[in-house]
Design an enzyme around this catalytic site. Structure first.
Site, PDB file in Angstrom:
ATOM      1  N   ASP A 132      -5.027  -9.274  -8.253  1.00 54.62           N
ATOM      2  CA  ASP A 132      -5.300  -9.082  -8.701  1.00 54.62           C
ATOM      3  C   ASP A 132      -3.933  -8.611  -9.599  1.00 54.62           C
ATOM      4  O   ASP A 132      -4.072  -9.284 -10.606  1.00 54.62           O
ATOM      5  CB  ASP A 132      -6.423  -8.147  -8.403  1.00 54.62           C
ATOM      6  CG  ASP A 132      -6.546  -7.534  -7.238  1.00 54.62           C
ATOM      7  OD1 ASP A 132      -5.279  -7.636  -6.661  1.00 54.62           O
ATOM      8  OD2 ASP A 132      -6.568  -5.868  -6.447  1.00 54.62           O
ATOM      9  N   GLU A 164       0.873  -0.725  -0.099  1.00 62.07           N
ATOM     10  CA  GLU A 164       0.252   0.325  -0.221  1.00 62.07           C
ATOM     11  C   GLU A 164       1.113   0.481   0.185  1.00 62.07           C
ATOM     12  O   GLU A 164       1.088   2.248  -0.385  1.00 62.07           O
ATOM     13  CB  GLU A 164      -0.941   0.524   1.683  1.00 62.07           C
ATOM     14  CG  GLU A 164      -1.476  -1.238   1.261  1.00 62.07           C
ATOM     15  CD  GLU A 164      -3.425  -1.546   0.161  1.00 62.07           C
ATOM     16  OE1 GLU A 164      -2.928   0.014  -0.902  1.00 62.07           O
ATOM     17  OE2 GLU A 164      -4.086  -1.100   0.274  1.00 62.07           O
ATOM     18  N   ARG A 196       0.434   3.803  -2.998  1.00 60.72           N
ATOM     19  CA  ARG A 196      -0.085   5.195  -2.622  1.00 60.72           C
ATOM     20  C   ARG A 196       1.236   5.737  -3.638  1.00 60.72           C
ATOM     21  O   ARG A 196       0.802   7.400  -3.758  1.00 60.72           O
ATOM     22  CB  ARG A 196      -0.974   5.188  -2.442  1.00 60.72           C
ATOM     23  CG  ARG A 196      -2.113   4.205  -1.868  1.00 60.72           C
ATOM     24  CD  ARG A 196      -3.156   4.036  -0.806  1.00 60.72           C
ATOM     25  NE  ARG A 196      -3.911   3.166  -1.328  1.00 60.72           N
ATOM     26  CZ  ARG A 196      -5.268   2.695  -0.207  1.00 60.72           C
ATOM     27  NH1 ARG A 196      -5.910   3.932   0.271  1.00 60.72           N
ATOM     28  NH2 ARG A 196      -5.717   1.391  -0.560  1.00 60.72           N
ATOM     29  N   GLU A 200     -12.448   0.681  -9.941  1.00 61.57           N
ATOM     30  CA  GLU A 200     -11.828  -0.768 -10.573  1.00 61.57           C
ATOM     31  C   GLU A 200     -12.853   0.015 -12.080  1.00 61.57           C
ATOM     32  O   GLU A 200     -12.323  -0.849 -13.457  1.00 61.57           O
ATOM     33  CB  GLU A 200     -11.846  -2.263 -10.595  1.00 61.57           C
ATOM     34  CG  GLU A 200     -10.858  -2.533  -9.318  1.00 61.57           C
ATOM     35  CD  GLU A 200     -10.851  -2.074  -8.187  1.00 61.57           C
ATOM     36  OE1 GLU A 200     -12.089  -1.478  -8.234  1.00 61.57           O
ATOM     37  OE2 GLU A 200     -10.344  -1.905  -7.062  1.00 61.57           O
TER      38      GLU A 200
END
Ligand code: DMJ
Length: 672
Positions: A375, A226, A230, A548
């Site tokens: 994913d 993360e 980010r 998404e």
């Protein structure tokens, strides 16, 4: 690595207006006090709480100046202007209402919760006013400006109520830190969106926070993935946009030889040096977390110490671009090594289990899915191939193998209407197919189309000598999946998809080769046949403002030029505006239940609402020369990075081991 400056980047006709707004903010006392950033009084969790209470207390103070209003933006709830006690009573009333709603839900009073309810509750309804007359041309420029309005409202709410905090709770108008001095979670994730939208004064405020308050030297464990996608991704794309497109949200202190010239890059490099500790595991597979001040990798506390596969393989775009910028090869090598280690497991048909041990480099369990923890492994295969201008064939090979694996093991069709879905194999490829899609899986339509055309339009790509029947079939798969993801929105009462959707399928599931044809349009009647294919369980009905589907709509629009994708995006944007707005200038919130009208708010704004969701809406409604898809690659948090040639310094430092048709490693006979 450079490309044309977008001709259509928005400008503000009246900068004085913005300055006036800023002064109003300052006079409210709230922003002025918080401009010092979280450092002031937030030295630990007690300090943080104290500061939050201080803010709320400030808000409750009847003597405080009133906050700026947004009368011209009807989707922001009209400010009540009431005194605090009423607000307090309202919270109690809200609580009672919630309990009653919960009971109603429990007793099945909302059993008929489909689209029929939409429209009955639309207390603002302003966006329906924009509905164009049948046959009239939509004004995409106007719609794009409305996205900028939404960004301004969200950002300003955060700035007003939670400036410098890593979390923003728009309903309670409060914030919370994720580290003693804050990580800039929301600020850094938003930088490039502010640039693209030309929100100069807000960007200046964000930079001021970065240069005066941001420090990575904090004794804090952070999630490796993360923080990379980010924070590192956000800083790197801010560096990229501000250097390659200085006219976007032009500011004065970041030009050549100016004091702030390398602010983003310096912060990125400092952070990356600390995150590199994650790779110091016995195998080279990164640990799940890192302690920033101690430069120390930390094994996952859950999942028997295994890291999530997607998390370990979704660091590469960021570390490779940083290596290119700094010339420090170690960033490249450590991130690249992970791909080799993963591939050396020789999984069947390119489909990886969702956990991997940092200690041994081996997978844990057999759960295979393209939703959470799986994913972006697949996403970064093709994006790594594109990032280095298609020079690293190994990643295209891995992507193609995996996509074939998806077709063979995970794709099936729903009943009775034949939507195409990507299911899960929770007990390995020999186990049953679970007909379930996380919203996260909806990155796939766009990514499949991007892989087929390399970022060109479909029309352009079809003219290439390399265009194949397989590419044609992949575009068809992308279209079908896009239809399904849009169905996940249409199915819900608010028009906003659930976190998880289940589907009805045949037993045994139809193979990918089965004939199928989903309806082209979604009949709006609540008892329409297509509803039977979908199923959302109450515990999955939350909407986290995820990007998404609009991300895929953006890719599909750019690549196919089919107007339906833009139209769907506009419909989705209206649902967000109509059902997630928070009163009293709170911006927008995630929903606890997106399948009832009115929806149940969650009191949280995810940073990816600003970094991704709103950015993709903006790009979807923008002209195509803003961030051309054959020149950039967007990281998994929608941070645009340039494509580049590897040059002399970098090369693909590994090759795939020989394997059989199913992708399993072939053991080489030992030579004596
Ligand atoms: C984002 O942080 C990224 O898109 C990530 O890859 C998946 N989860 C969120 C958004 O849903």
């Amino acid at each position: 690595m450079s490309f044309q400056i977008p001709k259509n980047a928005p400008t503000f006709g009246n900068p004085q207006q913005r300055q006036l707004e800023d002064r109003l903010w300052a006079s409210s006392g709230v922003t002025a006090r918080s401009r010092g950033g979280p450092g002031g009084g937030a030295g630990g969790s007690a300090g943080v709480l104290g500061d939050v209470q201080d803010r709320v207390g400030g808000f409750l103070n009847p003597n405080r100046a009133s906050l700026p209003m947004y009368k011209d933006k009807p989707y922001a709830y009209a400010p009540s202007g009431r005194a605090r006690p009423v607000y307090r009573r309202k919270r109690v009333l809200g609580l009672i209402t919630l309990v009653v709603l919960g009971l109603l839900w429990y007793t099945g009073a909302f059993a008929d919760h489909h689209a029929a309810a939409v429209g009955k509750f639309n207390q603002w309804g302003w966006l329906t006013a924009d509905s164009k007359a049948k046959g009239a041309k939509a004004d995409w420029d106007k719609r794009r400006k409305l996205v900028v309005d939404a960004m301004e409202l969200s950002w300003d709410a955060y700035e007003r109520y939670a400036w410098g905090y890593d979390e923003f709770h728009p309903v309670t108008k409060s914030g919370r830190h994720m580290a003693p001095k804050g990580l800039g979670w929301i600020i850094i994730d938003s930088l490039d969106t502010l640039m693209l939208m030309n929100l100069t004064s807000r960007l200046t405020h964000a930079r001021e926070w970065l240069s005066t308050s941001l420090t990575w030297d904090q004794d804090q464990d952070v999630n490796t993935f993360e923080t990379t996608i980010r924070m590192l991704g956000g800083l790197l794309s801010a560096h990229y946009l501000s250097t390659e497109f200085p006219n976007l949200a032009a500011i004065t202190d970041d030009g050549p030889n100016m004091p702030g010239e390398d602010l983003y890059l310096e912060k990125a490099k400092d952070l990356a040096d600390r995150l590199m500790a994650a790779f110091d595991s016995p195998s080279g597979i990164p640990y799940a977390s890192v302690n920033l001040a101690q430069f120390k990798g930390i094994i996952s506390h859950d999942d028997l110490g295994a890291s999530s596969t997607a998390e370990t393989t979704t660091l590469q775009l960021e570390f490779k671009y940083l290596a290119k910028l700094t010339g420090e090869k170690d960033f490249w090598d450590k991130a690249e090594k992970v791909m080799e280690l993963v591939d050396n497991n020789g999984v069947k048909d390119g489909l990886v289990p969702i956990y991997i041990y940092a200690t041994t480099g081996e997978f844990r369990g057999e759960n295979i899915r393209l939703g959470s923890r799986g994913d972006s492994y697949y996403e970064y295969l093709i994006k790594q191939y594109l990032q280095t201008n298609k020079q690293e064939a190994v990643y295209q090979d891995m992507w193609r193998e995996a996509l074939q694996g998806v077709r063979k093991h995970l794709v099936t069709y729903t009943e009775p209407s034949h939507f195409t879905i990507i299911g899960e194999r929770q007990s390995g490829l020999d186990g049953d197919l679970t007909p379930k899609m996380d919203h996260l899986v909806c990155f796939m339509p766009g990514t499949v189309a991007l892989a087929a055309t390399g970022g060109l339009t479909e029309q352009e790509a079809r003219k290439l000598p390399t265009w194949s029947k397989q590419d044609e079939a992949d575009m068809q798969l992308a279209r079908e999946l896009m239809q399904t993801c849009w169905g996940m929105y249409k199915y819900m009462a608010t028009g906003l998809a659930a976190e998880i959707t289940y589907f009805h399928i045949a037993d045994p599931p139809l193979p990918e080769s089965a004939p199928h044809q989903a309806p082209a349009d979604f009949d709006p009647l609540p008892d329409a046949e297509w509803h039977k294919d979908f199923d959302v369980k109450p515990q999955d009905s939350h909407n986290l403002q995820r990007p998404e589907t609009v991300e895929s709509l953006f890719y599909m629009w750019r690549i196919t030029g089919d107007m339906r994708y833009r139209d769907w995006g506009w419909e989705m944007f209206k649902s967000f505006m109509n059902y997630t707005a928070v009163e009293e200038g709170g911006g927008f919130s995630s929903l606890n239940n997106a399948n009832v009208v009115p929806p149940v708010l969650r009191d949280n704004m995810e940073s990816f609402w600003l970094a991704e969701t709103l950015k993709y809406f903006y790009l979807l409604f923008s002209p195509d020369d803003l961030l051309p898809l054959d020149k950039v690659v967007l990281n998994t948090e929608a941070h645009p990075l340039p494509r580049f040639d590897m040059g002399k310094l970098f090369k693909t430092g590994w090759e795939r081991k020989p394997r059989d048709k199913e992708g399993k490693l072939v053991t080489q006979p030992k030579t004596e």
